[in-house]
Design a protein around this motif. Structure first.
Motif, mmCIF file in Angstrom:
data_model
loop_
_atom_site.group_PDB
_atom_site.id
_atom_site.type_symbol
_atom_site.label_atom_id
_atom_site.label_comp_id
_atom_site.label_asym_id
_atom_site.label_seq_id
_atom_site.Cartn_x
_atom_site.Cartn_y
_atom_site.Cartn_z
ATOM 1 N N ASN A 77 1.361 6.331 12.960
ATOM 2 C CA ASN A 77 1.078 6.510 11.533
ATOM 3 C C ASN A 77 1.801 5.461 10.685
ATOM 4 O O ASN A 77 2.169 5.718 9.539
ATOM 5 C CB ASN A 77 1.464 7.917 11.068
ATOM 6 C CG ASN A 77 0.642 8.357 9.868
ATOM 7 O OD1 ASN A 77 -0.488 7.924 9.686
ATOM 8 N ND2 ASN A 77 1.217 9.216 9.042
ATOM 9 N N GLY A 78 1.976 4.263 11.270
ATOM 10 C CA GLY A 78 2.649 3.197 10.546
ATOM 11 C C GLY A 78 1.691 2.391 9.697
ATOM 12 O O GLY A 78 0.504 2.721 9.557
ATOM 13 N N LEU A 79 2.191 1.280 9.156
ATOM 14 C CA LEU A 79 1.406 0.445 8.251
ATOM 15 C C LEU A 79 1.524 -1.020 8.624
ATOM 16 O O LEU A 79 2.593 -1.488 9.049
ATOM 17 C CB LEU A 79 1.872 0.637 6.801
ATOM 18 C CG LEU A 79 1.653 2.028 6.176
ATOM 19 C CD1 LEU A 79 2.312 2.090 4.823
ATOM 20 C CD2 LEU A 79 0.160 2.326 6.058
ATOM 21 N N GLY A 126 2.482 -10.042 8.773
ATOM 22 C CA GLY A 126 1.692 -9.864 9.979
ATOM 23 C C GLY A 126 2.333 -8.907 10.965
ATOM 24 O O GLY A 126 1.970 -8.891 12.142
ATOM 25 N N GLU A 127 3.266 -8.067 10.486
ATOM 26 C CA GLU A 127 3.933 -7.097 11.346
ATOM 27 C C GLU A 127 3.438 -5.691 11.040
ATOM 28 O O GLU A 127 2.936 -5.415 9.945
ATOM 29 C CB GLU A 127 5.454 -7.143 11.155
ATOM 30 C CG GLU A 127 6.091 -8.443 11.604
ATOM 31 C CD GLU A 127 7.595 -8.440 11.382
ATOM 32 O OE1 GLU A 127 8.063 -7.760 10.436
ATOM 33 O OE2 GLU A 127 8.319 -9.114 12.156
ATOM 34 N N PHE A 128 3.608 -4.797 12.000
ATOM 35 C CA PHE A 128 3.263 -3.386 11.845
ATOM 36 C C PHE A 128 4.562 -2.602 11.876
ATOM 37 O O PHE A 128 5.359 -2.735 12.813
ATOM 38 C CB PHE A 128 2.341 -2.945 12.982
ATOM 39 C CG PHE A 128 1.835 -1.531 12.835
ATOM 40 C CD1 PHE A 128 0.627 -1.267 12.211
ATOM 41 C CD2 PHE A 128 2.570 -0.456 13.327
ATOM 42 C CE1 PHE A 128 0.154 0.025 12.086
ATOM 43 C CE2 PHE A 128 2.108 0.843 13.207
ATOM 44 C CZ PHE A 128 0.897 1.088 12.581
ATOM 45 N N HIS A 129 4.780 -1.779 10.841
ATOM 46 C CA HIS A 129 6.044 -1.054 10.719
ATOM 47 C C HIS A 129 5.821 0.452 10.843
ATOM 48 O O HIS A 129 4.886 1.007 10.276
ATOM 49 C CB HIS A 129 6.708 -1.360 9.372
ATOM 50 C CG HIS A 129 7.236 -2.765 9.267
ATOM 51 N ND1 HIS A 129 8.552 -3.083 9.501
ATOM 52 C CD2 HIS A 129 6.608 -3.929 8.969
ATOM 53 C CE1 HIS A 129 8.726 -4.391 9.346
ATOM 54 N NE2 HIS A 129 7.556 -4.921 9.021
ATOM 55 N N ALA A 130 6.687 1.080 11.606
ATOM 56 C CA ALA A 130 6.724 2.537 11.731
ATOM 57 C C ALA A 130 8.180 2.952 11.900
ATOM 58 O O ALA A 130 8.955 2.248 12.549
ATOM 59 C CB ALA A 130 5.901 3.006 12.922
ATOM 60 N N GLN A 131 8.540 4.047 11.293
ATOM 61 C CA GLN A 131 9.930 4.523 11.309
ATOM 62 C C GLN A 131 10.888 3.438 10.824
ATOM 63 O O GLN A 131 12.028 3.328 11.289
ATOM 64 C CB GLN A 131 10.337 4.982 12.709
ATOM 65 C CG GLN A 131 9.619 6.242 13.182
ATOM 66 C CD GLN A 131 10.108 6.718 14.533
ATOM 67 O OE1 GLN A 131 10.604 5.937 15.358
ATOM 68 N NE2 GLN A 131 9.963 8.006 14.793
ATOM 69 N N GLY A 132 10.416 2.600 9.883
ATOM 70 C CA GLY A 132 11.280 1.610 9.269
ATOM 71 C C GLY A 132 11.547 0.372 10.102
ATOM 72 O O GLY A 132 12.417 -0.429 9.745
#
Length: 525
Positions: free
Chosen positions: A404-406, A412-418
């Motif tokens: 459920n990240g963004l 160009g990165e995908f972040h989840a849990q910071g």
């Protein structure tokens, strides 16, 4: 459009399809999120492409399982999903995906899932099999709510269009009238129109003599060229490509030299020959383009999304892992692509998306590139558009839905849990020793060695293509980590465990669980 009688208007299939697809415009930009409302989603994972080429892919029938990550959409407690396959899926495989759902009781998700099968293992596309079974189609039709349903597929052809019309369910995919723009020749035209760099090459040809003429002309324009790539216009995953070494020696007629060299074409599909390749040219068409040379060369790709409202979004970039005789066959990918060329990929990918959107395209599309290091500067050239889902679709779908990240378009990165997330994925972990392993055996191994995805840390490995394991010794996996090093270590740990578990001298279970050090995942040009 044809008109017959007073007040009677009959629309041709193209116009009917366009009007049915118009229902999707009410969902605007939210439809790709799939969690904004209660929908019935019909998943048709049909590979409606040239079946002779597809047959060269081991276990191709099980590629219908790649879209099983769609089951994670059942995390929305109001979503209902219908998944149709050629052959019934093993219950263990379905249980595996449903148990990945965060915060949703297994039984609740299972009650909202309807699995259907044609019980037909022939080489016809799945959509064609469904159309030939009116009772099955009626079951699908009755299961879906009017004005609350839509259909998704792997690729959109006239088969999927006809299925959409007969079911009265809009298809979230590009119209089959746009298929040309996802072909090899259509891709080159889009690149030229969108001012995206791409290799010198030819237009579409339909005969071997015309191919010889086009190749000779390309050689004359580029006299220092060493190799060219000849591509069937509707090739899949590099299986329709061949690499030709250009003759070296005294001058003469280029066309004669090319004609004499063509029997030595290195076809990338296993077992293919020039004779077989040439027979397909009048049927599928072909192009020829320069083979991009370089000592340090990579194969990145861009994945974008065109909303029903016509807006273009960045989904991801990847570095593809390629194999085959000349590095033309897709084996897997790494996410994200190298930061050295990640942002240019996004820029060029958006240009291509805008050109496709202007022609009316919808949903996912991909652009494959070649990146070459020229003295410390990476030169990027586009080589192909995939106007469909591709090999990078399901790994990114797994990352997006499980974490459920963004995606951050600025980096160009995908972040989840910071923190940024990384993965290594493959459809082609295949070894003869793995044959005979059932999905239940795989789950036993995964559980015993704790290889599964951990939702608390959002790291670990997710498996697919499990149905191909027993017969073909072939498995797909996506290993997600908080760094490339962690993702690669997770990937290699799975491979090492499977190797040790399937060694001929091993008895039930492993006596020695010690693992060798992870091997580096090398680039393949």
């Amino acid at each position: 459009m044809a008109i017959a009688g007073v007040g009677m208007v009959f629309l041709d299939p193209t116009e009917q399809f366009r009007q049915l697809q118009g229902q999707l415009h009410h969902y605007a930009d939210s439809i790709d999120l799939f969690d904004q409302d209660d929908f019935d989603i019909l998943v048709i994972p049909s590979f409606s492409i040239d079946q002779d080429q597809l047959a060269k892919v081991p276990g191709f029938l099980h590629y219908e399982e790649r879209l099983l990550f769609s089951l994670i959409r059942l995390r929305n407690p109001q979503t209902r999903l219908i998944y149709v396959t050629a052959q019934p899926l093993a219950p263990m495989i379905i249980d595996y995906y449903l148990q990945l759902l965060p915060g949703i009781p297994f039984s609740h998700a299972r009650d909202r899932l309807l699995l259907l099968s044609t019980h037909d293992a022939s080489r016809q596309p799945l959509s064609q099999k469904i159309l030939a079974r009116p009772r099955l189609m009626e079951r699908i039709r009755q299961a879906m709510r009017p004005d609350k349903s839509y259909m998704v597929c792997f690729n959109s052809t006239e088969l999927e269009r006809d299925l959409s019309l007969k079911l009265g369910v809009p298809l979230l995919a590009a119209s089959p009238d746009l298929l040309y723009w996802g072909s090899k020749s259509g891709s080159r035209e889009i690149f030229a129109a969108a001012n995206v760099p791409h290799p010198d090459g030819s237009g579409l040809v339909w005969t071997v003599p015309d191919l010889i003429t086009a190749t000779a002309a390309l050689w004359e324009r580029n006299p220092k060229a060493q190799r060219v790539v000849i591509k069937l216009n509707q090739g899949f995953s590099g299986e329709g490509n061949g690499v030709l070494d250009l003759p070296i020696g005294p001058g003469g007629d280029p066309s004669t030299a090319i004609a004499n060299a063509l029997p030595q074409l290195r076809c990338q599909a296993q077992g293919e020959t020039w004779e077989g390749f040439a027979r397909r040219i009048p049927e599928l068409g072909a192009i020829v383009e320069l083979f991009i040379e370089g000592e340090e060369k990579r194969s990145p790709s861009f994945q974008g999304y065109i909303t029903p409202a016509g807006n273009v979004k960045i989904l991801s970039t990847h570095d593809q892992i390629l194999g085959g005789p000349d590095g033309q066959i897709y084996l897997g990918c790494r996410f994200p692509a190298d930061a050295a060329y990640r942002l240019p990929l996004q820029e060029f990918g958006l240009r291509v998306g805008a050109a496709l959107a202007a022609k009316g395209a919808l949903e996912r599309y991909g652009v494959d590139f070649i990146a070459v290091n020229r003295g410390g500067t990476w030169e990027v050239q586009a080589i192909e558009i995939n106007l469909r889902k591709g090999g990078t679709t399901h790994p990114f779908m797994a990352l997006q839905l499980l974490t459920n990240g963004l995606y951050d378009g600025n980096t160009g990165e995908f972040h989840a849990q910071g923190r940024p997330k990384y993965y290594v994925a493959s459809d082609n972990l295949q070894k003869p020793a793995y044959r005979g392993l059932l999905p239940t055996d795989l789950m036993d191994i995964v559980t015993r060695h704790r290889l599964h995805f951990d939702s608390s840390t959002q790291t670990g490995t997710i498996f697919h293509l499990m149905g191909a394991l027993s017969e073909f010794g072939k498995l797909g996996l996506t290993s997600i980590g908080n760094s490339f090093a962690e993702a690669e270590a997770l990937y290699h740990r799975v491979e090492q465990v499977l190797d040790l578990e399937t060694e001929p001298h091993q008895s039930e279970g492993m006596r020695d669980h010690t693992l060798i050090a992870p091997l580096p995942l090398t680039w393949r040009s």
